[in-house]
Design an enzyme around this catalytic site. Structure first.
Site, short mmCIF file in Angstrom:
data_model
loop_
_atom_site.label_atom_id
_atom_site.label_comp_id
_atom_site.label_asym_id
_atom_site.label_seq_id
_atom_site.Cartn_x
_atom_site.Cartn_y
_atom_site.Cartn_z
N ASP A 65 0.87 -1.18 0.00
CA ASP A 65 0.00 0.00 0.00
C ASP A 65 0.91 1.22 0.00
O ASP A 65 1.51 1.56 1.02
CB ASP A 65 -0.91 -0.05 1.24
CG ASP A 65 -1.90 1.11 1.28
OD1 ASP A 65 -1.65 2.14 0.63
OD2 ASP A 65 -2.92 0.97 1.99
N LYS A 124 -6.62 10.07 -2.00
CA LYS A 124 -5.76 10.94 -1.21
C LYS A 124 -4.98 11.91 -2.12
O LYS A 124 -5.53 12.91 -2.51
CB LYS A 124 -4.82 10.10 -0.34
CG LYS A 124 -5.55 8.96 0.42
CD LYS A 124 -6.51 9.44 1.49
CE LYS A 124 -7.46 8.39 2.03
NZ LYS A 124 -6.91 7.14 2.48
C1 LIG Z 1 -7.51 5.89 2.82
C2 LIG Z 1 -6.57 4.75 2.70
C3 LIG Z 1 -6.92 3.60 2.01
C4 LIG Z 1 -8.29 3.37 1.46
O1 LIG Z 1 -8.66 4.25 0.49
P1 LIG Z 1 -10.19 4.61 0.19
O2 LIG Z 1 -10.06 5.25 -1.14
O3 LIG Z 1 -10.64 5.51 1.29
O4 LIG Z 1 -10.95 3.32 0.16
C5 LIG Z 1 -5.98 2.61 1.88
N1 LIG Z 1 -4.76 2.73 2.42
C6 LIG Z 1 -4.40 3.82 3.11
C7 LIG Z 1 -3.03 3.87 3.69
C8 LIG Z 1 -5.30 4.85 3.29
O5 LIG Z 1 -4.96 5.91 4.02
#
Ligand SMILES: *Cc1c(COP(=O)(O)O)cnc(C)c1O
Length: 409
Positions: free
Chosen positions: A194, A219
């Site tokens: 991630d 984000k």
């Molecule tokens: C927000 C987030 C996600 C998930 O993303 P969404 O678009 O809100 O489903 C995954 N990993 C991290 C580290 C995040 O901060």
């Protein structure tokens, strides 16, 4: 599809150019007529005749087929993300970051397999291990982000994937991705990372050892807190399988949202650079404050895993946390309520600053929290997403809120 010939260009130049195929931003008689691909709202794709329908093209981006496979708006975004990720052959888009993580795990794992998950993972990722994956016969085990040997020892015959998150998006520890990836690959374990915090602008995930690089585009890529999406980029080994599994799960993203993501992507480098500089200024200031037990910011020397950040990353972002020296949960609430320039909300990477409480202790299972060296009373954390406001104003706001905290603590 991949544009791997752009790696000699600077980040800003790449962010401006990626995904802008002339065929997708114009017509046959005027290729590249507009700057951005139009928003193709389309469920049905039409074929000129039966011969064309019979010869319907292979299952890949860049060919009209049916709405679920997207059209140039989505293809341009996927191609842009592929071109930004060195080593990627393709990118699959998902309706959210969570869908991207689950889509990747369900591509790699089968019933009976074991997933090793890093202990600093984002809570919804942990919930997948406890919930949906377990219900489908996949076992999740957690490991200490700082313990490469422990990780290697935890790999067993049934281990098929590891999910990394670096830095952890609550506690910001940076892990040794190359070492963990090498240990995983030596045993045939697929590395899913991630990479939402750094994006490929700050951390080339596949080059550092990941097999599949995930981002919540919600984000930094979107950057304006108005759309949700996720992506998984991978080399030839995984990208087709990711695509087939995503299609099987019925994942689609709207052309309107894809256009918002493309718009955000063009300015992502500038925003990241500004937010990184402001976050570092805030972190350095917080470090001087008597109310603060620990500042958790990967760019800051002394933050957990900072040496890995300095070695492996070329950029940061605006997301950091700090731990208050003692106090109570109510005093922390008073601090957050006193902030005038920070919204209270569970996201980050937008142009506007946010603050949320962080309480990792109850959710960690394989590693210590509070961090070694901190007092047991030093456990009330605050996470800040630093946006594009002036750092001096944010620091002044934090200063008055810390006075409120001191009065309440
Ligand atoms: C927000 C987030 C996600 C998930 O993303 P969404 O678009 O809100 O489903 C995954 N990993 C991290 C580290 C995040 O901060």
């Amino acid at each position: 599809m991949a544009e791997h010939d752009n790696e000699h260009l600077g980040t800003g130049t790449r962010l401006v150019g990626v995904g802008r195929r002339a065929a997708w931003t114009g017509t046959a008689d005027h290729p590249g007529a507009v700057v951005n691909p139009p928003v193709y709202r389309a469920s049905t794709h039409l074929y000129p005749d039966m011969a064309a329908l019979r010869a319907h093209p292979a299952n890949e981006d860049g060919k009209f087929y049916y709405g679920r496979r997207g059209a140039p708006t989505q293809w341009a975004l996927a191609e842009a993300l592929t071109a930004l990720e060195p080593g990627a052959e393709g990118t699959v888009l998902y309706p959210s970051g969570v869908a991207a993580i689950m889509g990747a795990l369900l591509t790699v794992l089968r019933p009976g397999d074991v997933l090793l998950m890093i202990d600093n993972a984002y809570e919804p990722s942990r919930a997948m291990g406890r919930g949906l994956l377990r219900d489908f016969g996949i076992e999740t085990r957690w490991f200490d982000p700082a313990d490469v040997d422990g990780f290697a020892a935890a790999i067993c015959e049934r281990t098929k994937a590891v999910l990394l998150e670096s830095p952890g998006s609550l506690t910001m520890e940076v892990c040794d991705v190359p070492a963990l990836s090498a240990a995983a690959k030596a045993r045939g374990v697929t590395v899913v990372l991630d990479n939402t915090w750094a994006s490929p602008v700050g951390f080339p995930a596949l080059k550092r050892g990941a097999d599949i690089a995930i981002m919540s585009l919600t984000k930094h890529v979107g950057g304006h807190s108005d759309a949700m999406m996720g992506s998984a980029s991978a080399g030839p080994e995984w990208c087709k399988r990711l695509r087939v599994r995503a299609q099987g799960l019925g994942n689609v993203v709207s052309p309107d949202d894809a256009a918002l993501m493309l718009r955000g992507l063009r300015t992502m480098g500038l925003r990241l650079a500004q937010e990184t500089a402001s976050a570092l200024a805030v972190a350095e200031w917080l470090e001087t404050r008597p109310e603060i037990a620990k500042v958790l910011c990967p760019m800051l020397p002394g933050s957990p895993g900072h040496a890995f950040w300095a070695r492996d990353f070329s950029g940061g972002c605006g997301l950091l946390s700090f731990v208050l020296k003692g106090g109570t949960s109510a005093a922390r609430d008073a601090l957050i309520d006193a902030l005038a320039l920070f919204g209270i909300g569970y996201s980050w990477g937008g142009f506007e600053s946010l603050a949320t409480p962080v309480d990792p202790a109850p959710i960690r299972t394989a590693s210590a929290w509070p961090l070694p060296g901190l007092d047991a009373d030093d456990r009330f954390g605050v996470r800040l997403s630093i946006g594009l406001e002036d750092a001096g104003d944010l620091i002044a706001d934090l200063e008055q809120a810390l006075r409120v905290w001191s009065a309440a603590a």
